[in-house]
Motif scaffolding. Structure first.
Motif, short mmCIF file in Angstrom:
data_model
loop_
_atom_site.label_atom_id
_atom_site.label_comp_id
_atom_site.label_asym_id
_atom_site.label_seq_id
_atom_site.Cartn_x
_atom_site.Cartn_y
_atom_site.Cartn_z
N LYS A 134 -15.04 14.35 54.73
CA LYS A 134 -14.22 15.54 54.79
C LYS A 134 -13.44 15.79 53.49
N ILE A 135 -13.66 14.94 52.47
CA ILE A 135 -12.98 15.13 51.19
C ILE A 135 -13.54 16.38 50.50
N ASP A 136 -12.64 17.23 50.03
CA ASP A 136 -13.04 18.39 49.23
C ASP A 136 -13.01 17.94 47.77
N TRP A 137 -14.20 17.64 47.24
CA TRP A 137 -14.28 17.05 45.91
C TRP A 137 -13.86 18.02 44.81
N LEU A 138 -14.09 19.30 45.00
CA LEU A 138 -13.73 20.29 44.00
C LEU A 138 -12.21 20.37 43.85
N ILE A 139 -11.52 20.50 44.98
CA ILE A 139 -10.05 20.56 44.98
C ILE A 139 -9.47 19.24 44.47
N SER A 140 -10.06 18.13 44.92
CA SER A 140 -9.57 16.81 44.52
C SER A 140 -9.65 16.63 43.00
N ALA A 141 -10.75 17.13 42.42
CA ALA A 141 -10.92 17.01 40.97
C ALA A 141 -9.88 17.85 40.22
N LYS A 142 -9.58 19.02 40.75
CA LYS A 142 -8.61 19.90 40.10
C LYS A 142 -7.19 19.35 40.18
N LEU A 143 -6.86 18.77 41.34
CA LEU A 143 -5.50 18.28 41.56
C LEU A 143 -5.32 16.81 41.20
N GLN A 144 -6.44 16.16 40.83
CA GLN A 144 -6.40 14.75 40.44
C GLN A 144 -5.93 13.84 41.57
N LYS A 145 -6.08 14.29 42.79
CA LYS A 145 -5.77 13.50 43.98
C LYS A 145 -6.81 13.84 45.04
N PRO A 146 -7.18 12.86 45.88
CA PRO A 146 -8.15 13.17 46.94
C PRO A 146 -7.52 14.00 48.06
N TYR A 147 -8.17 15.10 48.39
CA TYR A 147 -7.73 15.96 49.47
C TYR A 147 -8.85 16.08 50.51
N VAL A 148 -8.45 16.14 51.77
CA VAL A 148 -9.44 16.28 52.85
C VAL A 148 -9.25 17.61 53.56
N LYS A 149 -10.35 18.10 54.10
CA LYS A 149 -10.30 19.31 54.91
C LYS A 149 -9.91 18.94 56.34
N VAL A 150 -8.98 19.65 56.89
CA VAL A 150 -8.53 19.42 58.27
C VAL A 150 -9.14 20.50 59.16
N TYR A 151 -9.75 20.05 60.24
CA TYR A 151 -10.41 20.98 61.16
C TYR A 151 -9.78 20.93 62.54
N GLN A 152 -9.95 21.99 63.26
CA GLN A 152 -9.60 22.01 64.67
C GLN A 152 -10.90 21.87 65.45
N GLU A 153 -10.97 20.86 66.33
CA GLU A 153 -12.22 20.62 67.05
C GLU A 153 -12.53 21.77 68.00
#
Length: 276
Positions: A49-68
């Motif tokens: 669920k890591i958004d690699w594009l956003i993580s690369a831009k912000l220099q921190k790992p970010y994950v996408k949060v979903y509602q099941e």
């Protein structure tokens, strides 16, 4: 109704409706598909669920949060080519039918939509998504009465057909996976889970001496001396194929389990989904 079909139907239905307890009435939980927000990665989060594009831009790992989603779309796809008509304890396609029934009953119990595809060299049977429990009996009967002998596999057409399904789905593909396949694109659109059906004799053959072997897909036969050398060469080929299979699943984040013909499908599926 055939006794074998009736036995599968009664046993799997009892297992799902009587032996699965707790707040979650299903043996599986699909991914949430409705995107809500991004947040920083926390230990234990699914790296998928890591958004690699956003993580690369912000220099921190970010994950996408979903509602099941309240309702999952469950699909069971059977690849019943010739090699599935084999078994030293039980035929592989019968074990496949039992595994599919457990998944189907669990979907119906959880009020999820369910459909199935029976494939080999081409599509032989499929149904539209349903919540009708009678579809499970129909599926078991179709598989138990299906003759895989003389039929080749066609994973390419199967994956193309599954890829065209518009709604993101939880897709179970049941096969012995002894032939080449590619689920790379399919796993990007849907959540794919592989159920490997094998017989132990396939992976650990005995030294039979001279035997007449018949190719279950082409029907060709040949006399072969199954001595220690031939046995070892055969095992090397199986290990080569399995290495490709496991690496492909790992690379494309495809969950899987292997069920042998002397094992209980229900137990293996519970372990796959983390329920004890």
């Amino acid at each position: 109704m055939d006794k074998k079909i009736k036995k599968i139907l009664i046993k799997t239905k009892r297992q799902v409706f009587s032996e699965i307890s707790g707040n979650n009435p299903s043996i599986f939980k699909g991914e949430g598909f409705n995107f809500i927000e991004l947040r920083e990665y926390l230990p234990g989060d699914d790296v998928k669920k890591i958004d690699w594009l956003i993580s690369a831009k912000l220099q921190k790992p970010y994950v996408k949060v979903y509602q099941e989603e309240r309702e999952l779309n469950i699909i069971v796809a059977f690849m019943l080519n010739g090699s599935m008509y084999f078994g030293s304890v039980e035929f592989k396609h019968i074990i496949a039918a039992a595994a599919g029934a457990i998944i189907g009953f669990s979907a119906i119990k959880n009020q999820d939509s369910f459909s199935y595809y029976i494939f080999a060299d081409k599509l032989y049977k499929s149904i539209k998504s349903t919540k009708n429990i009678n579809a499970i009996q129909e599926m078991i009967e179709n598989i138990a009465n299906f003759n895989p002998l003389g039929k080749s596999d066609n994973f390419k057409d199967l994956t193309k057909r599954l890829f065209k399904i518009k709604r993101k789905s939880l897709i179970f593909i049941i096969s012995d996976f002894l032939e080449d396949f590619d689920f790379k694109l399919l796993s990007k659109k849907h959540e794919v889970i592989a159920i490997i059906i094998r017989d132990r004799l396939e992976e650990e053959p005995k030294e039979f001496g001279f035997v007449n072997l018949i190719d279950p897909q082409s029907g060709d036969s040949a006399v072969l001396d199954m001595d220690s050398y031939t046995k070892n060469e055969y095992k090397k080929e199986i290990k080569r194929k399995d290495h490709f299979m496991y690496e492909h699943f790992k690379k494309n984040r495809i969950r899987f389990t292997k069920i042998y013909t002397d094992e209980e499908p229900f137990i293996k599926l519970l372990k796959l989904f983390g329920r004890r």
